[in-house]
Every structure is written in C-alpha cells, then in structure tokens.
Design a protein around this motif. Structure first.
Motif, PDB file in Angstrom:
ATOM      1  N   PRO A  28       0.834  -1.205   0.000  1.00 48.94           N
ATOM      2  CA  PRO A  28       0.000   0.000   0.000  1.00 48.94           C
ATOM      3  C   PRO A  28       0.867   1.254   0.000  1.00 48.94           C
ATOM      4  N   VAL A  29       0.532   2.204  -0.856  1.00 50.54           N
ATOM      5  CA  VAL A  29       1.372   3.388  -1.022  1.00 50.54           C
ATOM      6  C   VAL A  29       0.517   4.569  -1.435  1.00 50.54           C
ATOM      7  N   GLN A  30       0.963   5.758  -1.087  1.00 49.47           N
ATOM      8  CA  GLN A  30       0.293   6.986  -1.507  1.00 49.47           C
ATOM      9  C   GLN A  30       1.330   8.083  -1.687  1.00 49.47           C
ATOM     10  N   GLN A  31       0.953   9.105  -2.450  1.00 50.99           N
ATOM     11  CA  GLN A  31       1.781  10.294  -2.562  1.00 50.99           C
ATOM     12  C   GLN A  31       1.118  11.428  -1.790  1.00 50.99           C
ATOM     13  N   LYS A  32       1.868  12.043  -0.908  1.00 53.29           N
ATOM     14  CA  LYS A  32       1.385  13.171  -0.127  1.00 53.29           C
ATOM     15  C   LYS A  32       2.581  14.001   0.285  1.00 53.29           C
ATOM     16  N   TYR A  33       2.525  15.289   0.010  1.00 57.38           N
ATOM     17  CA  TYR A  33       3.729  16.090   0.212  1.00 57.38           C
ATOM     18  C   TYR A  33       4.053  16.334   1.679  1.00 57.38           C
ATOM     19  N   ARG A  34       5.337  16.250   1.988  1.00 57.37           N
ATOM     20  CA  ARG A  34       5.895  16.645   3.269  1.00 57.37           C
ATOM     21  C   ARG A  34       7.321  17.110   3.029  1.00 57.37           C
ATOM     22  N   GLY A  35       7.750  18.127   3.751  1.00 58.21           N
ATOM     23  CA  GLY A  35       9.074  18.692   3.536  1.00 58.21           C
ATOM     24  C   GLY A  35      10.184  17.843   4.142  1.00 58.21           C
ATOM     25  N   LEU A  36      11.364  18.461   4.237  1.00 57.67           N
ATOM     26  CA  LEU A  36      12.548  17.775   4.732  1.00 57.67           C
ATOM     27  C   LEU A  36      12.648  17.944   6.243  1.00 57.67           C
ATOM     28  N   ASP A  37      12.643  16.822   6.960  1.00 59.68           N
ATOM     29  CA  ASP A  37      12.658  16.867   8.421  1.00 59.68           C
ATOM     30  C   ASP A  37      14.043  16.532   8.965  1.00 59.68           C
ATOM     31  N   HIS A  38      14.102  16.436  10.285  1.00 62.61           N
ATOM     32  CA  HIS A  38      15.364  16.200  10.978  1.00 62.61           C
ATOM     33  C   HIS A  38      15.971  14.843  10.658  1.00 62.61           C
ATOM     34  N   GLY A  39      15.198  13.938  10.108  1.00 55.98           N
ATOM     35  CA  GLY A  39      15.749  12.671   9.652  1.00 55.98           C
ATOM     36  C   GLY A  39      16.406  12.766   8.293  1.00 55.98           C
ATOM     37  N   VAL A  40      16.266  13.918   7.627  1.00 56.25           N
ATOM     38  CA  VAL A  40      16.761  14.080   6.260  1.00 56.25           C
ATOM     39  C   VAL A  40      17.859  15.131   6.164  1.00 56.25           C
ATOM     40  N   PHE A  41      17.553  16.372   6.539  1.00 56.81           N
ATOM     41  CA  PHE A  41      18.486  17.433   6.162  1.00 56.81           C
ATOM     42  C   PHE A  41      19.804  17.456   6.934  1.00 56.81           C
ATOM     43  N   PRO A  42      19.892  17.002   8.212  1.00 55.73           N
ATOM     44  CA  PRO A  42      21.220  16.984   8.835  1.00 55.73           C
ATOM     45  C   PRO A  42      22.211  16.073   8.107  1.00 55.73           C
ATOM     46  N   VAL A  43      21.727  14.922   7.624  1.00 57.51           N
ATOM     47  CA  VAL A  43      22.585  14.020   6.863  1.00 57.51           C
ATOM     48  C   VAL A  43      23.013  14.662   5.549  1.00 57.51           C
ATOM     49  N   LEU A  44      22.042  15.185   4.809  1.00 60.85           N
ATOM     50  CA  LEU A  44      22.321  15.688   3.464  1.00 60.85           C
ATOM     51  C   LEU A  44      23.104  16.995   3.481  1.00 60.85           C
ATOM     52  N   LEU A  45      22.949  17.794   4.520  1.00 56.71           N
ATOM     53  CA  LEU A  45      23.735  19.024   4.634  1.00 56.71           C
ATOM     54  C   LEU A  45      25.231  18.749   4.601  1.00 56.71           C
ATOM     55  N   HIS A  46      25.630  17.637   5.212  1.00 54.87           N
ATOM     56  CA  HIS A  46      27.050  17.300   5.255  1.00 54.87           C
ATOM     57  C   HIS A  46      27.485  16.457   4.060  1.00 54.87           C
ATOM     58  N   ALA A  47      26.613  15.564   3.592  1.00 51.61           N
ATOM     59  CA  ALA A  47      26.981  14.692   2.480  1.00 51.61           C
ATOM     60  C   ALA A  47      26.908  15.423   1.138  1.00 51.61           C
ATOM     61  N   TYR A  48      25.869  16.242   0.972  1.00 51.97           N
ATOM     62  CA  TYR A  48      25.652  16.941  -0.303  1.00 51.97           C
ATOM     63  C   TYR A  48      25.311  18.416  -0.021  1.00 51.97           C
ATOM     64  N   PRO A  49      26.294  19.186   0.451  1.00 50.59           N
ATOM     65  CA  PRO A  49      26.018  20.558   0.889  1.00 50.59           C
ATOM     66  C   PRO A  49      25.521  21.475  -0.220  1.00 50.59           C
ATOM     67  N   GLU A  50      25.765  21.121  -1.479  1.00 48.35           N
ATOM     68  CA  GLU A  50      25.304  21.977  -2.575  1.00 48.35           C
ATOM     69  C   GLU A  50      23.795  21.874  -2.791  1.00 48.35           C
ATOM     70  N   ALA A  51      23.158  20.872  -2.212  1.00 52.28           N
ATOM     71  CA  ALA A  51      21.711  20.663  -2.343  1.00 52.28           C
ATOM     72  C   ALA A  51      21.287  20.615  -3.814  1.00 52.28           C
ATOM     73  N   ASP A  52      22.120  19.985  -4.644  1.00 52.86           N
ATOM     74  CA  ASP A  52      21.872  19.960  -6.083  1.00 52.86           C
ATOM     75  C   ASP A  52      21.381  18.614  -6.586  1.00 52.86           C
ATOM     76  N   ILE A  53      20.993  17.735  -5.668  1.00 54.91           N
ATOM     77  CA  ILE A  53      20.485  16.415  -6.038  1.00 54.91           C
ATOM     78  C   ILE A  53      19.030  16.309  -5.592  1.00 54.91           C
TER      79      ILE A  53
END
Length: 255
Positions: free
Chosen positions: A98-123
């Motif tokens: 079961p799956v659905q699409q519903k928008y939600r932004g970037l939370d604390h489980g996402v952006f702290p990791v990506l800020l350091h791994a991909y700081p350009e935010a280009d992916i």
C-alpha cells in the motif's frame, strides 16, 4: 558505488557540528554522487507508505524543540522529483505494498545528513515515510521492492539511529559505553555484515537488550528497509562506527 545505505542522522546538533562523523558524511557524499536520493526518515511516520512528491524546492520541517533560534533558520534548498516518486510508487504497487503520494518537507531525519553529504543541495530528494509498527519482515519487503534502483542512479538511504533511548542517554559525549549498547550493536553488526535477514527479522527476540536499545522502532526500521533494498549476495560494508553519550550509535552500513 550507489548501493543502499543506512546512515544515522544524529541529534539536531549534528547540523552545525564539524566532527569525525560529519567528515565521514562529507567523504561519503564525494564518493557517491547519485542522480536522485530516496530517503526513508525515522521522523516521517504514516500507516501507509507515503512518498513526498514535488518538483519544487522542499519546505523545511523543524521537528525538534528547545534549541537556539539558528536551528530554525537552517535551509537545505534541494528540489524533489515527481518522476522518481512515480518510479518508486510503481515498484511498491507491483509488490502489493500500500502506497500513496502526499507532500511533506525535509525533516530532521533528512536534512542533517544531506547538509554534510551533499552541501550543494543539487540532487533531487524524495522522502518516504516509515510505519514503525509493521513487522520486521514487512519492513525488509518494503526495501526489497526497491532493489536495483542504483542502476538508475538512485541512492536509497535509510536514516535513523541504531540505538535510540533517551532514558539511557548520558549528557557527557565521552561517557564510557554502556555494556548493553555494545552488546546490541555488536550483534546487529555481525548479522548485518553476514546479511542474515532471518536473524535481523527477529532482532526483537534474538538481539541482546533489544528492548532497551529500541524502545520504539521508528529509528531502527530504516536499517531494515536499507537492508532489504540491497542486492542479494553483495558484500555488506561497514562505513563508519562510533559510540557517544554512552549509548548513541553511529554505525553506518552499505548494502
């Protein structure tokens, strides 16, 4: 190599830290450059697997409390991808998940990791929810639906924490490791490196001190999803490991 990974997101302090762990995340990002990222966040819960789909720049979700003002001004202006969201949705539907699409932004489980791994935010980033109350075998099956996405340039990340018990959290970052945490982490590491899916699917009854290490499974199940999404038979790699605050594990694995 874009094999699926389990990465701990740390505490909100990780956002501004310059540490051995954040240096690892930076190295990881330089060595693994996907076309898009699909990330299962421990902080995005829903009963039905939910894919956050947009082509716009993501909104920020500051789902932590009591921190200084600068923690609520952090921006990570990555875009989403409705194309990738649809690819993932179709894979789930083919497996009867079961799956659905519903928008939600970037939370604390996402952006702290990506800020350091991909700081350009280009992916492009596509967050996906977890349901912590599904049995472990179903968590692994959710990951299995995404096997092979790396062949399309899509990196699957499970973002959580191997141990997540604030009642056992020591305020001293350099506190001696708690024996229960060491035993639990060592058991998970051994079974994960052996890709012992049967044992990991029964971690609640087999792993030492599992109830203390995982009092609520929302931070643990991203590991099971990442495990399932890896190609069977491929060597599992330990990417990074440390233990801070007595019981907070940063064990990172690539499947």
């Amino acid at each position: 190599m874009l094999s699926p990974v389990f990465l701990p997101h740390g505490s909100p302090y990780t956002i501004f830290e310059k540490s051995e762990f954040t240096a690892f995340l930076n190295r990881f990002g330089k060595e693994n450059r996907p076309k898009a990222i699909v990330i299962f966040s421990a902080h995005f819960e829903s009963e039905t697997t939910t894919i956050s789909a947009t082509d716009d720049v993501h909104e920020m979700v500051y789902d932590y409390y009591g921190f200084p003002p600068e923690f609520y001004k952090v921006q990570y202006p990555a875009r989403g991808s409705t194309i990738v969201a649809s690819i993932v949705e179709e894979r789930f539907r083919r497996r009867g998940i079961p799956v659905q699409q519903k928008y939600r932004g970037l939370d604390h489980g996402v952006f702290p990791v990506l800020l350091h791994a991909y700081p350009e935010a280009d992916i492009p980033v596509v967050p996906i929810s977890v349901n912590p109350f599904l049995p472990a075998k179903q968590q692994i099956a959710i990951g299995e639906a995404l096997q092979g996405l790396e062949q399309e340039g899509i990196l699957v990340i499970g973002s959580g924490m191997l141990t997540h018990n604030f009642n056992e959290f020591d305020r001293d970052r350099h506190a001696p490791p708690r024996e229960w945490a060491v035993q639990f982490i060592d058991w998970i590491r051994e079974k994960a490196l052996a890709r012992d899916i049967d044992a990991l699917s029964r971690y609640e009854s087999l792993a030492p001190y599992s109830a203390k290490a995982v009092p609520r499974p929302e931070h643990f199940v991203p590991l099971l999803i990442a495990l399932g999404s890896g190609t069977p038979g491929r060597e599992v790699l330990e990417l990074y490991d440390s233990l801070e605050y007595g019981s907070l594990s940063s064990l990172s694995l690539q499947f």
